[in-house]
Design a protein around this motif. Sequence first.
Motif, PDB file in Angstrom:
ATOM      1  N   ALA A 141     -13.500  -8.202  54.910  1.00 45.37           N
ATOM      2  CA  ALA A 141     -14.170  -7.013  54.399  1.00 45.37           C
ATOM      3  C   ALA A 141     -14.099  -6.919  52.876  1.00 45.37           C
ATOM      4  CB  ALA A 141     -13.532  -5.770  55.020  1.00 45.37           C
ATOM      5  N   LYS A 142     -15.104  -6.264  52.323  1.00 48.66           N
ATOM      6  CA  LYS A 142     -15.195  -5.965  50.892  1.00 48.66           C
ATOM      7  C   LYS A 142     -15.149  -4.450  50.726  1.00 48.66           C
ATOM      8  CE  LYS A 142     -16.007  -7.758  47.643  1.00 48.66           C
ATOM      9  NZ  LYS A 142     -15.152  -8.185  46.552  1.00 48.66           N
ATOM     10  N   PRO A 143     -13.955  -3.894  50.556  1.00 50.03           N
ATOM     11  CA  PRO A 143     -13.866  -2.439  50.417  1.00 50.03           C
ATOM     12  C   PRO A 143     -14.257  -1.978  49.022  1.00 50.03           C
ATOM     13  CG  PRO A 143     -11.699  -3.390  50.232  1.00 50.03           C
ATOM     14  CD  PRO A 143     -12.645  -4.526  50.549  1.00 50.03           C
ATOM     15  N   GLY A 144     -14.709  -0.749  48.944  1.00 52.64           N
ATOM     16  CA  GLY A 144     -14.963  -0.146  47.640  1.00 52.64           C
ATOM     17  C   GLY A 144     -16.307  -0.506  47.054  1.00 52.64           C
ATOM     18  N   LEU A 145     -16.396  -0.300  45.750  1.00 59.19           N
ATOM     19  CA  LEU A 145     -17.676  -0.407  45.056  1.00 59.19           C
ATOM     20  C   LEU A 145     -17.982  -1.776  44.473  1.00 59.19           C
ATOM     21  CD1 LEU A 145     -17.564   3.044  43.238  1.00 59.19           C
ATOM     22  CD2 LEU A 145     -18.729   2.442  45.372  1.00 59.19           C
ATOM     23  N   ASP A 146     -17.043  -2.681  44.547  1.00 60.75           N
ATOM     24  CA  ASP A 146     -17.252  -4.021  44.005  1.00 60.75           C
ATOM     25  C   ASP A 146     -18.416  -4.693  44.733  1.00 60.75           C
ATOM     26  OD1 ASP A 146     -16.921  -6.558  42.848  1.00 60.75           O
ATOM     27  OD2 ASP A 146     -15.471  -7.131  44.370  1.00 60.75           O
ATOM     28  N   GLY A 147     -19.329  -5.289  43.979  1.00 62.09           N
ATOM     29  CA  GLY A 147     -20.504  -5.918  44.568  1.00 62.09           C
ATOM     30  C   GLY A 147     -20.458  -7.429  44.590  1.00 62.09           C
ATOM     31  N   HIS A 148     -19.313  -8.014  44.335  1.00 57.06           N
ATOM     32  CA  HIS A 148     -19.209  -9.474  44.284  1.00 57.06           C
ATOM     33  C   HIS A 148     -18.527  -9.973  45.554  1.00 57.06           C
ATOM     34  CE1 HIS A 148     -20.490  -9.408  40.124  1.00 57.06           C
ATOM     35  NE2 HIS A 148     -19.674  -8.389  39.961  1.00 57.06           N
ATOM     36  N   ASP A 149     -19.285 -10.651  46.409  1.00 58.10           N
ATOM     37  CA  ASP A 149     -18.718 -11.051  47.691  1.00 58.10           C
ATOM     38  C   ASP A 149     -18.725 -12.551  47.956  1.00 58.10           C
ATOM     39  OD1 ASP A 149     -21.447 -11.329  48.098  1.00 58.10           O
ATOM     40  OD2 ASP A 149     -21.446 -10.296  50.036  1.00 58.10           O
ATOM     41  N   ARG A 150     -18.975 -13.352  46.939  1.00 56.51           N
ATOM     42  CA  ARG A 150     -19.007 -14.793  47.162  1.00 56.51           C
ATOM     43  C   ARG A 150     -17.685 -15.305  47.719  1.00 56.51           C
ATOM     44  NH1 ARG A 150     -21.572 -18.954  43.028  1.00 56.51           N
ATOM     45  NH2 ARG A 150     -23.220 -17.496  43.502  1.00 56.51           N
ATOM     46  N   GLY A 151     -16.565 -14.868  47.141  1.00 56.24           N
ATOM     47  CA  GLY A 151     -15.252 -15.309  47.613  1.00 56.24           C
ATOM     48  C   GLY A 151     -15.006 -14.909  49.051  1.00 56.24           C
ATOM     49  N   ALA A 152     -15.364 -13.684  49.405  1.00 56.43           N
ATOM     50  CA  ALA A 152     -15.178 -13.208  50.779  1.00 56.43           C
ATOM     51  C   ALA A 152     -15.998 -14.054  51.742  1.00 56.43           C
ATOM     52  CB  ALA A 152     -15.567 -11.734  50.889  1.00 56.43           C
ATOM     53  N   LYS A 153     -17.208 -14.394  51.353  1.00 55.23           N
ATOM     54  CA  LYS A 153     -18.063 -15.215  52.217  1.00 55.23           C
ATOM     55  C   LYS A 153     -17.510 -16.628  52.358  1.00 55.23           C
ATOM     56  CE  LYS A 153     -22.398 -12.734  51.536  1.00 55.23           C
ATOM     57  NZ  LYS A 153     -23.733 -12.780  50.901  1.00 55.23           N
ATOM     58  N   VAL A 154     -16.971 -17.182  51.274  1.00 51.80           N
ATOM     59  CA  VAL A 154     -16.380 -18.521  51.331  1.00 51.80           C
ATOM     60  C   VAL A 154     -15.177 -18.519  52.272  1.00 51.80           C
ATOM     61  CG1 VAL A 154     -15.110 -20.247  49.966  1.00 51.80           C
ATOM     62  CG2 VAL A 154     -17.240 -19.281  49.086  1.00 51.80           C
ATOM     63  N   ALA A 187     -12.762 -23.308  60.757  1.00 50.01           N
ATOM     64  CA  ALA A 187     -11.460 -23.711  61.290  1.00 50.01           C
ATOM     65  C   ALA A 187     -11.282 -23.258  62.740  1.00 50.01           C
ATOM     66  CB  ALA A 187     -10.349 -23.134  60.417  1.00 50.01           C
ATOM     67  N   GLY A 188     -12.320 -22.671  63.324  1.00 51.50           N
ATOM     68  CA  GLY A 188     -12.283 -22.319  64.735  1.00 51.50           C
ATOM     69  C   GLY A 188     -11.943 -20.877  65.039  1.00 51.50           C
ATOM     70  N   MET A 189     -11.859 -20.044  64.027  1.00 55.93           N
ATOM     71  CA  MET A 189     -11.557 -18.633  64.257  1.00 55.93           C
ATOM     72  C   MET A 189     -12.848 -17.850  64.439  1.00 55.93           C
ATOM     73  SD  MET A 189      -8.557 -18.183  61.459  1.00 55.93           S
ATOM     74  CE  MET A 189      -7.595 -19.658  61.065  1.00 55.93           C
ATOM     75  N   GLU A 190     -12.747 -16.724  65.143  1.00 55.04           N
ATOM     76  CA  GLU A 190     -13.871 -15.810  65.244  1.00 55.04           C
ATOM     77  C   GLU A 190     -13.800 -14.885  64.044  1.00 55.04           C
ATOM     78  OE1 GLU A 190     -14.701 -13.929  68.988  1.00 55.04           O
ATOM     79  OE2 GLU A 190     -13.475 -15.443  69.999  1.00 55.04           O
ATOM     80  N   VAL A 191     -14.884 -14.791  63.294  1.00 57.13           N
ATOM     81  CA  VAL A 191     -14.882 -14.019  62.053  1.00 57.13           C
ATOM     82  C   VAL A 191     -16.033 -13.029  62.058  1.00 57.13           C
ATOM     83  CG1 VAL A 191     -15.009 -14.146  59.536  1.00 57.13           C
ATOM     84  CG2 VAL A 191     -13.860 -15.966  60.808  1.00 57.13           C
ATOM     85  N   VAL A 192     -15.722 -11.810  61.658  1.00 59.78           N
ATOM     86  CA  VAL A 192     -16.733 -10.780  61.449  1.00 59.78           C
ATOM     87  C   VAL A 192     -16.656 -10.403  59.979  1.00 59.78           C
ATOM     88  CG1 VAL A 192     -17.447  -8.423  61.981  1.00 59.78           C
ATOM     89  CG2 VAL A 192     -16.522  -9.897  63.792  1.00 59.78           C
ATOM     90  N   TYR A 193     -17.761 -10.593  59.259  1.00 58.05           N
ATOM     91  CA  TYR A 193     -17.825 -10.171  57.862  1.00 58.05           C
ATOM     92  C   TYR A 193     -18.570  -8.846  57.822  1.00 58.05           C
ATOM     93  CZ  TYR A 193     -19.178  -9.813  53.010  1.00 58.05           C
ATOM     94  OH  TYR A 193     -19.381  -9.341  51.730  1.00 58.05           O
ATOM     95  N   THR A 194     -17.928  -7.817  57.286  1.00 59.95           N
ATOM     96  CA  THR A 194     -18.498  -6.470  57.341  1.00 59.95           C
ATOM     97  C   THR A 194     -19.514  -6.185  56.246  1.00 59.95           C
ATOM     98  OG1 THR A 194     -16.717  -5.527  56.014  1.00 59.95           O
ATOM     99  CG2 THR A 194     -16.427  -5.536  58.423  1.00 59.95           C
ATOM    100  N   GLY A 195     -19.595  -7.022  55.231  1.00 65.78           N
ATOM    101  CA  GLY A 195     -20.541  -6.776  54.150  1.00 65.78           C
ATOM    102  C   GLY A 195     -19.932  -5.993  53.000  1.00 65.78           C
ATOM    103  N   LEU A 196     -20.762  -5.717  52.021  1.00 67.23           N
ATOM    104  CA  LEU A 196     -20.328  -5.028  50.798  1.00 67.23           C
ATOM    105  C   LEU A 196     -20.149  -3.529  51.005  1.00 67.23           C
ATOM    106  CD1 LEU A 196     -22.744  -6.728  48.257  1.00 67.23           C
ATOM    107  CD2 LEU A 196     -20.253  -6.970  48.310  1.00 67.23           C
ATOM    108  N   HIS A 197     -19.364  -2.944  50.107  1.00 71.13           N
ATOM    109  CA  HIS A 197     -19.231  -1.486  49.953  1.00 71.13           C
ATOM    110  C   HIS A 197     -18.726  -0.778  51.207  1.00 71.13           C
ATOM    111  CE1 HIS A 197     -21.273  -2.341  46.258  1.00 71.13           C
ATOM    112  NE2 HIS A 197     -22.403  -2.652  46.870  1.00 71.13           N
ATOM    113  N   GLN A 198     -17.756  -1.367  51.862  1.00 68.55           N
ATOM    114  CA  GLN A 198     -17.201  -0.761  53.065  1.00 68.55           C
ATOM    115  C   GLN A 198     -16.082   0.219  52.712  1.00 68.55           C
ATOM    116  OE1 GLN A 198     -18.404  -1.670  56.427  1.00 68.55           O
ATOM    117  NE2 GLN A 198     -19.962  -2.085  54.894  1.00 68.55           N
ATOM    118  N   THR A 199     -16.021   1.307  53.423  1.00 69.55           N
ATOM    119  CA  THR A 199     -14.919   2.249  53.251  1.00 69.55           C
ATOM    120  C   THR A 199     -13.746   1.759  54.094  1.00 69.55           C
ATOM    121  OG1 THR A 199     -15.511   3.642  55.130  1.00 69.55           O
ATOM    122  CG2 THR A 199     -16.540   4.186  52.985  1.00 69.55           C
ATOM    123  N   PRO A 200     -12.543   2.166  53.749  1.00 69.13           N
ATOM    124  CA  PRO A 200     -11.408   1.818  54.613  1.00 69.13           C
ATOM    125  C   PRO A 200     -11.628   2.265  56.059  1.00 69.13           C
ATOM    126  CG  PRO A 200     -10.597   2.562  52.498  1.00 69.13           C
ATOM    127  CD  PRO A 200     -12.089   2.813  52.506  1.00 69.13           C
TER     128      PRO A 200
END
Length: 134
Positions: free
Chosen positions: A10-23, A31-44
């Motif tokens: 997840a990318k919490p808060g107002l930061d709009g840079h998500d390249r690292g999170a996507k990588v 590596a075989g894990m199930e991953v859910v990426y929530t996208g930008l600007h998520q609240t806790p």
Amino acid sequence: MSSRIRVVVAKPGLDGHDRGAKVVARALRDAGMEVVYTGLHQTPEQIVEAAIQEDADAVGLSVLSGAHMTLFRRVLELLAERDARDIVVFGGGIIPNGDIPELEKLGVAKIFTPGATTQAIVEWVRENVAQPVS
């Protein structure tokens, strides 16, 4: 039932840079894990809700905005309120070394700073996040 580790990235808060999170999300998936990426600007609240709905074993937060103390603290508080302390919280981003011990005291399992390799992150998750029983 799946026996793969489930991670919400997840990318919490107002930061709009998500390249690292996507990588990181892709490396964990590859590596075989199930991953859910929530996208930008998520609240806790949104992150914790996703983690619970997805039956996540871990939540990985990417914070570059400088609001890491507030955001990590709130995610941990909400997980505790929802009786989900068993979900491992880790993260990374632009986090000063001096703040890492305080984050660990709050309950953050691991902080990866710039320069951490995806291999190191994958290995840490494998070693520190319990494998679900199928």
